[in-house]
Design a protein around this motif. Structure first.
Motif, short mmCIF file in Angstrom:
data_model
loop_
_atom_site.label_atom_id
_atom_site.label_comp_id
_atom_site.label_asym_id
_atom_site.label_seq_id
_atom_site.Cartn_x
_atom_site.Cartn_y
_atom_site.Cartn_z
N ALA A 183 0.84 -1.20 0.00
CA ALA A 183 0.00 0.00 0.00
C ALA A 183 0.88 1.25 0.00
CB ALA A 183 -0.92 -0.01 1.22
N ALA A 184 1.91 1.26 0.85
CA ALA A 184 2.78 2.43 0.93
C ALA A 184 3.54 2.63 -0.38
CB ALA A 184 3.77 2.28 2.09
N ARG A 185 4.00 1.52 -0.97
CA ARG A 185 4.74 1.66 -2.23
C ARG A 185 3.84 2.18 -3.33
NH1 ARG A 185 7.09 -4.13 -2.39
NH2 ARG A 185 7.31 -3.73 -4.60
N SER A 186 2.58 1.75 -3.34
CA SER A 186 1.68 2.24 -4.39
C SER A 186 1.25 3.68 -4.12
CB SER A 186 0.45 1.33 -4.52
OG SER A 186 -0.40 1.52 -3.43
N LEU A 187 1.53 4.18 -2.91
CA LEU A 187 1.28 5.60 -2.64
C LEU A 187 2.52 6.43 -2.95
CD1 LEU A 187 -0.75 5.36 0.68
CD2 LEU A 187 -1.58 6.25 -1.49
N GLY A 188 3.55 5.75 -3.45
CA GLY A 188 4.73 6.48 -3.91
C GLY A 188 5.85 6.57 -2.89
N ALA A 189 5.85 5.71 -1.87
CA ALA A 189 6.89 5.79 -0.85
C ALA A 189 8.24 5.34 -1.41
CB ALA A 189 6.53 4.91 0.35
N GLN A 193 11.42 6.46 3.03
CA GLN A 193 10.07 6.72 3.56
C GLN A 193 9.41 5.43 4.02
OE1 GLN A 193 8.77 8.69 -0.01
NE2 GLN A 193 8.67 10.68 1.00
N THR A 197 8.22 5.47 7.80
CA THR A 197 6.77 5.59 8.05
C THR A 197 6.07 4.23 8.17
OG1 THR A 197 6.24 5.66 5.69
CG2 THR A 197 6.64 7.76 6.77
N ILE A 198 6.69 3.15 7.71
CA ILE A 198 6.02 1.85 7.77
C ILE A 198 6.79 0.85 8.64
CG2 ILE A 198 5.06 -0.06 6.44
CD1 ILE A 198 3.71 2.55 5.78
N PRO B 73 5.50 -0.52 -8.29
CA PRO B 73 4.39 0.27 -7.77
C PRO B 73 4.68 1.77 -7.89
CG PRO B 73 5.31 -1.19 -6.09
CD PRO B 73 6.23 -1.23 -7.24
N GLY B 74 3.64 2.56 -7.99
CA GLY B 74 3.86 4.00 -8.08
C GLY B 74 2.59 4.77 -7.80
N GLY B 75 2.77 6.05 -7.51
CA GLY B 75 1.66 6.89 -7.11
C GLY B 75 0.65 7.18 -8.21
N ARG B 77 -0.95 4.93 -9.79
CA ARG B 77 -2.01 3.91 -9.70
C ARG B 77 -2.39 3.72 -8.23
NH1 ARG B 77 2.06 0.27 -11.49
NH2 ARG B 77 3.20 2.21 -11.37
N PHE B 81 -7.22 -2.15 -1.25
CA PHE B 81 -7.09 -3.57 -0.97
C PHE B 81 -8.34 -4.12 -0.29
CE2 PHE B 81 -2.98 -1.64 -1.12
CZ PHE B 81 -2.13 -2.58 -1.67
N TRP B 89 -1.27 3.64 13.75
CA TRP B 89 -0.72 4.68 14.62
C TRP B 89 -1.03 6.08 14.12
CZ3 TRP B 89 2.23 0.96 12.14
CH2 TRP B 89 2.84 1.37 10.96
N GLY B 99 -0.02 9.57 1.01
CA GLY B 99 0.60 9.68 -0.31
C GLY B 99 1.11 11.08 -0.58
N TYR B 102 4.37 11.53 1.13
CA TYR B 102 5.46 10.93 0.35
C TYR B 102 5.89 11.86 -0.78
CZ TYR B 102 4.55 6.51 2.75
OH TYR B 102 4.40 5.53 3.70
#
Lengths: 282, 264
Positions: A183-189, A193, A197-198, B73-75, B77, B81, B89, B99, B102
């Motif tokens: 999920a974090a990677r697909s948000l561009g982390a 990061q 953050t994870i 993976p990238g922002g 797309r 889930f 947290w 996002g 990031y």
């Protein structure tokens, strides 16, 4: 209540509630503080009775009053070369230094072991090997190498507390859910990061658990080490008293250690509530 | 536009043989479209989504988004889930803003944007709560808002409503139809519910297992009605809807034999 037996299973509690019975609170809400305190009081009461009725010789089992007096004397005038505060201070300094070193080295190394195959490959065998040894077995070697002063004791405690801290940090990294990473990677982390953050926050509950185990291991090792080779510390005080059959002082030492262990574990629980309130929630 | 060309994914199975999870699948996703992949377990629909998301490398073939090859993976797309992947947290607001964080957007601005998205999914009141105090359906709303926050070119949704109860599920379907009508994002949606596929898809792709492949494609436009009216009943009782539903059901239960000769 016999009526409810004929009802479908899911209706039975509702009927029972209407019948006037109080609905049961969830187990967690009730707490065990009162029960725990009652048990403690009963144990102290038993001690009073045992010494009052002389079930055991005062030489083996000093009375609570006697121990209380000694506690005051040791606190004010001292015993075996130092007051209670001095002894407690040197014990605390040793375990504090050791824990600080274990955290500063163990957490980063454990995190690196969790993330990198090479780091894991290089370090897990040596740590596994020495972690299996009883600390007191290699204490003589440390004393021969480093002398009888503080260095050998702090190193011994560091070794005893390092492994649980390191392994828990590693386990913490390995327990990060793959979906959370994705999920974090697909948000561009980016890599950094992802870590900050994870991975790090996800590993924190495990790290704190490891720290609790390390404190337990550290206390056990600390007192044992001071029994063998020390000129100060609560363990040393107990050993000196035992040489003169001063069981009341031995009791004082035991009570101090018990109080120390109890406050450390209470402190850890407080820290966990503060730092990882989400633990077990998701 | 997303272009999947002859995409194959082969896994090694535990007994040493190879499992063809995806067999030469080709697919185009245009702007303004919701493509729904539907099929039985093991038909490769999730593999397809994971490959498009960049979580899974292709064994053969290619996937491009607006001409750029997808390598990871990238922002661009946004992924929603089935399992809750919110950070326990962080507050709901910080989760939605993750996002943007990031991307280096300043705190005030990303919170501002996150608040707007929370409004879009109907959770304006819940920004300060930790995610574990929200119900499953609410958490999925946060997940959708989070995926939308980076303004991705497309949304990838992997059985996002599969774990929800049927009433919450209908609400979420309405929400998605409305968001899609409003934002015009292209969506790749995975489900095992034929009804959900027809209700939401502008194209329905029926997939079949061993090897995972596409056996049929259907165009549909129920989602436009659904986005306007928000009512499921009148749509699912239309004769056209029922006929398509039964046709797809038959295809899933009795898929045509693979043209590559594998027997079902």
């Amino acid at each position: 209540m016999t009526v409810t037996a004929d009802l479908p299973l899911d209706l039975a509690p509702a009927v029972r509630r209407r019948a006037g019975a109080r609905p049961a609170k969830p187990l967690r809400e009730k707490g065990t503080a009162l029960i725990g305190f009652a048990t403690f009081a009963a144990l102290v009461g038993f001690w009073f009775a045992a010494s009052h009725f002389q079930w055991a010789s005062p030489l083996f089992l000093p009375s609570p009053a006697e121990v209380a007096t000694q506690l005051r004397i040791v606190a004010e005038d001292g015993y075996a070369g130092g007051t209670l505060v001095t002894h407690l201070g040197s014990s605390l300094w040793r375990i504090g230094m050791a824990l600080a070193l274990a955290i500063v080295i163990g957490v980063p190394l454990g995190l690196a072991m969790g993330m990198n195959r090479w780091v894991r490959g290089v370090f897990s065998v040596p740590i596994d090997l020495y972690w299996g040894l009883p600390p007191l077995a290699y204490l003589p070697l440390l004393i021969i190498w480093l002398g009888i002063d503080e260095t050998s004791k702090v190193l011994l405690l560091t070794l005893a507390t390092f492994a649980p801290v390191c392994f828990s940090a590693q386990a913490g990294v390995r327990s990060v859910p793959a979906e959370r990473m994705n999920a974090a990677r697909s948000l561009g982390a980016g890599r950094l990061q992802l870590f900050s953050t994870i991975i790090l926050p996800s590993a924190l509950p495990e790290i704190l658990t490891g720290l609790r185990i390390a404190i337990g291991a550290g206390l056990a090792t600390l007192v044992a080490a001071e029994l063998i080779a020390a000129r100060s510390g609560v363990g040393y005080m107990i050993m000196s008293a035992a040489n003169f059959l001063a069981t009341d002082i031995v009791f004082v030492g035991l009570i101090v250690i018990a109080a120390l262990a109890f406050s450390l574990s209470t402190g850890m629980r407080w820290l966990e509530r503060r730092l990882v309130p989400w633990k077990g929630k998701i | 536009m997303l272009q999947v060309r002859e995409a194959s994914v082969v896994f090694p199975a535990s007994d040493g043989s190879d499992v063809q999870a995806l067999d030469r699948v080709s697919l185009d996703l245009h702007k303004d479209s919701i493509v729904v992949a539907v099929g039985a377990s093991g038909c490769g629909k999730s593999t397809l989504l994971n490959a498009v998301a960049g979580f899974l490398p292709l064994t053969e073939g290619s996937i491009t988004l607006d001409g750029e090859r997808i390598e990871g993976p990238g922002g661009d797309r946004g992924v929603v889930f089935q399992k809750d992947t919110l950070l326990p947290w962080a507050s709901v607001l910080d989760n939605v803003a993750l996002g943007l964080r990031y991307q280096g957007v300043a705190k005030r601005e990303r919170h501002q944007q996150a608040r707007e998205l929370l409004g879009l999914v109907g959770l304006s009141e819940f920004g300060d709560k930790p995610p574990y105090e929200l119900s499953g359906g609410m958490r999925q709303r946060v997940g959708i808002a989070r995926a939308l926050a980076t303004d991705p070119k497309m949304l990838l949704m992997d059985e996002p409503f599969g774990a929800l109860d049927s009433l919450t599920r209908e609400t979420m379907q309405q929400l998605l139809a409305r968001i899609w009508a409003r934002t015009g994002k292209q969506v790749l949606f995975i489900t095992h519910s034929i009804e959900e596929a027809l209700l939401l898809g502008t194209m329905i792709v029926v997939m079949s297992p061993r090897p995972g492949r596409i056996v049929a494609r259907f165009d549909a436009d129920f989602v436009r009605d659904f986005a306007n009216s928000g009512e499921i009943g009148p749509i699912v009782s239309q004769p056209r809807f029922v006929a398509l539903r039964e046709e797809i059901r038959a295809l899933i239960h009795n898929p045509p034999v693979s043209k590559h000769g594998a027997l079902q």
